[in-house]
Design a protein around this motif. Structure first.
Motif, PDB file in Angstrom:
ATOM      1  N   LYS A 197       0.651  -1.073   0.081  1.00 26.64           N
ATOM      2  CA  LYS A 197       0.117   0.245   0.116  1.00 26.64           C
ATOM      3  C   LYS A 197       0.441   0.726  -0.272  1.00 26.64           C
ATOM      4  CE  LYS A 197      -4.368  -1.371   1.981  1.00 26.64           C
ATOM      5  NZ  LYS A 197      -5.605  -0.443   3.160  1.00 26.64           N
ATOM      6  N   VAL A 198       1.877   1.145   0.118  1.00 22.61           N
ATOM      7  CA  VAL A 198       2.587   2.647   0.884  1.00 22.61           C
ATOM      8  C   VAL A 198       3.492   2.637   0.036  1.00 22.61           C
ATOM      9  CG1 VAL A 198       4.493   3.329   2.244  1.00 22.61           C
ATOM     10  CG2 VAL A 198       3.073   2.042   3.063  1.00 22.61           C
ATOM     11  N   THR A 199       3.892   1.542  -0.426  1.00 21.57           N
ATOM     12  CA  THR A 199       4.746   1.182  -2.673  1.00 21.57           C
ATOM     13  C   THR A 199       3.885   2.182  -3.290  1.00 21.57           C
ATOM     14  OG1 THR A 199       6.194  -0.407  -1.474  1.00 21.57           O
ATOM     15  CG2 THR A 199       6.026   0.298  -4.014  1.00 21.57           C
ATOM     16  N   ASP A 200       2.486   1.649  -3.430  1.00 22.25           N
ATOM     17  CA  ASP A 200       1.455   1.824  -4.361  1.00 22.25           C
ATOM     18  C   ASP A 200       1.075   3.024  -4.084  1.00 22.25           C
ATOM     19  OD1 ASP A 200       2.112  -0.639  -5.682  1.00 22.25           O
ATOM     20  OD2 ASP A 200       0.190  -1.662  -4.417  1.00 22.25           O
ATOM     21  N   GLU A 201       1.108   4.056  -3.169  1.00 20.47           N
ATOM     22  CA  GLU A 201       0.635   5.005  -2.972  1.00 20.47           C
ATOM     23  C   GLU A 201       1.454   6.135  -2.978  1.00 20.47           C
ATOM     24  OE1 GLU A 201      -2.143   5.513   0.464  1.00 20.47           O
ATOM     25  OE2 GLU A 201      -3.303   3.659  -0.344  1.00 20.47           O
ATOM     26  N   ALA A 202       3.085   6.426  -3.284  1.00 18.18           N
ATOM     27  CA  ALA A 202       4.624   6.903  -3.064  1.00 18.18           C
ATOM     28  C   ALA A 202       4.138   7.622  -3.706  1.00 18.18           C
ATOM     29  CB  ALA A 202       5.798   5.517  -2.961  1.00 18.18           C
ATOM     30  N   VAL A 203       4.992   8.913  -3.424  1.00 20.10           N
ATOM     31  CA  VAL A 203       4.289  10.365  -4.647  1.00 20.10           C
ATOM     32  C   VAL A 203       6.136   9.696  -5.537  1.00 20.10           C
ATOM     33  CG1 VAL A 203       4.720  12.538  -5.106  1.00 20.10           C
ATOM     34  CG2 VAL A 203       3.404  11.269  -3.480  1.00 20.10           C
ATOM     35  N   GLN A 204       5.614   9.935  -6.724  1.00 21.24           N
ATOM     36  CA  GLN A 204       7.201   9.932  -7.593  1.00 21.24           C
ATOM     37  C   GLN A 204       7.802  11.804  -7.593  1.00 21.24           C
ATOM     38  OE1 GLN A 204       6.658   7.869 -10.567  1.00 21.24           O
ATOM     39  NE2 GLN A 204       6.198   5.576  -9.825  1.00 21.24           N
ATOM     40  N   LEU A 205       8.788  11.568  -7.034  1.00 19.97           N
ATOM     41  CA  LEU A 205       9.290  13.068  -7.396  1.00 19.97           C
ATOM     42  C   LEU A 205      10.792  12.966  -8.369  1.00 19.97           C
ATOM     43  CD1 LEU A 205      10.017  14.045  -4.199  1.00 19.97           C
ATOM     44  CD2 LEU A 205       8.288  15.095  -5.858  1.00 19.97           C
ATOM     45  N   PRO A 206      11.263  13.588  -8.698  1.00 22.12           N
ATOM     46  CA  PRO A 206      12.049  13.858 -10.239  1.00 22.12           C
ATOM     47  C   PRO A 206      13.576  14.087  -9.385  1.00 22.12           C
ATOM     48  CG  PRO A 206      11.231  15.854 -10.246  1.00 22.12           C
ATOM     49  CD  PRO A 206      10.455  15.537  -9.740  1.00 22.12           C
ATOM     50  N   VAL A 207      14.654  13.464  -9.770  1.00 18.41           N
ATOM     51  CA  VAL A 207      15.717  13.074  -8.319  1.00 18.41           C
ATOM     52  C   VAL A 207      16.893  14.447  -8.803  1.00 18.41           C
ATOM     53  CG1 VAL A 207      15.170  11.600  -7.322  1.00 18.41           C
ATOM     54  CG2 VAL A 207      16.335  11.352  -9.469  1.00 18.41           C
ATOM     55  N   ALA A 208      16.494  14.489 -10.286  1.00 14.99           N
ATOM     56  CA  ALA A 208      17.718  15.174 -11.342  1.00 14.99           C
ATOM     57  C   ALA A 208      16.785  15.966 -12.246  1.00 14.99           C
ATOM     58  CB  ALA A 208      18.422  13.798 -12.208  1.00 14.99           C
ATOM     59  N   ASN A 209      17.709  16.821 -12.462  1.00 13.36           N
ATOM     60  CA  ASN A 209      17.362  17.984 -13.723  1.00 13.36           C
ATOM     61  C   ASN A 209      18.214  18.234 -15.038  1.00 13.36           C
ATOM     62  OD1 ASN A 209      16.752  20.486 -14.904  1.00 13.36           O
ATOM     63  ND2 ASN A 209      16.730  21.897 -13.349  1.00 13.36           N
ATOM     64  N   VAL A 210      18.197  17.729 -15.927  1.00 16.50           N
ATOM     65  CA  VAL A 210      19.065  17.710 -16.573  1.00 16.50           C
ATOM     66  C   VAL A 210      19.277  18.527 -17.907  1.00 16.50           C
ATOM     67  CG1 VAL A 210      18.917  14.883 -17.027  1.00 16.50           C
ATOM     68  CG2 VAL A 210      17.289  16.524 -18.471  1.00 16.50           C
ATOM     69  N   ARG A 211      18.540  19.594 -16.831  1.00  8.05           N
ATOM     70  CA  ARG A 211      19.209  21.429 -17.335  1.00  8.05           C
ATOM     71  C   ARG A 211      20.807  21.987 -17.619  1.00  8.05           C
ATOM     72  NH1 ARG A 211      14.113  24.559 -18.024  1.00  8.05           N
ATOM     73  NH2 ARG A 211      12.123  22.930 -18.847  1.00  8.05           N
ATOM     74  N   GLN A 212      21.403  22.266 -18.788  1.00  5.61           N
ATOM     75  CA  GLN A 212      22.319  23.552 -18.237  1.00  5.61           C
ATOM     76  C   GLN A 212      22.680  24.333 -18.922  1.00  5.61           C
ATOM     77  OE1 GLN A 212      25.270  19.816 -19.829  1.00  5.61           O
ATOM     78  NE2 GLN A 212      24.874  18.382 -18.654  1.00  5.61           N
ATOM     79  N   VAL A 213      23.163  24.566 -17.913  1.00  4.54           N
ATOM     80  CA  VAL A 213      23.037  26.504 -18.521  1.00  4.54           C
ATOM     81  C   VAL A 213      25.169  26.988 -18.795  1.00  4.54           C
ATOM     82  CG1 VAL A 213      23.638  28.412 -17.717  1.00  4.54           C
ATOM     83  CG2 VAL A 213      21.318  26.863 -17.734  1.00  4.54           C
ATOM     84  N   ALA A 214      25.456  26.970 -19.490  1.00  5.67           N
ATOM     85  CA  ALA A 214      26.896  27.526 -20.037  1.00  5.67           C
ATOM     86  C   ALA A 214      27.379  28.843 -20.388  1.00  5.67           C
ATOM     87  CB  ALA A 214      27.885  25.816 -20.998  1.00  5.67           C
TER      88      ALA A 214
END
Length: 67
Positions: free
Chosen positions: A25-42
């Protein structure tokens, strides 16, 4: 004298099944959050040429040249 062996609780099978249900139940209802931001500024100089970058390794320094 051997060390004492741990004893199982009389309802350990039932407890295991209940914990399995709780975990699902806990796993099925868990919120998924992004763990990386692939945008890069140079920020580059006008003197820098052949600037290339990759998502995994970042800037390819071996490909750059400077005037």
């Amino acid at each position: 004298m051997p060390p004492p062996r741990p004893q199982k609780a009389p309802h350990s099978a039932q407890a295991g099944r209940l914990w399995t249900q709780v975990d699902r139940k806990v796993t099925d209802e868990a919120v998924q959050l992004p763990v990386a931001n692939v945008r890069q500024v140079a920020f580059t100089s006008a003197r820098l040429g052949n600037y290339q970058t990759t998502p995994g390794f970042g800037p390819l320094v071996s490909r750059m040249w400077v005037q």
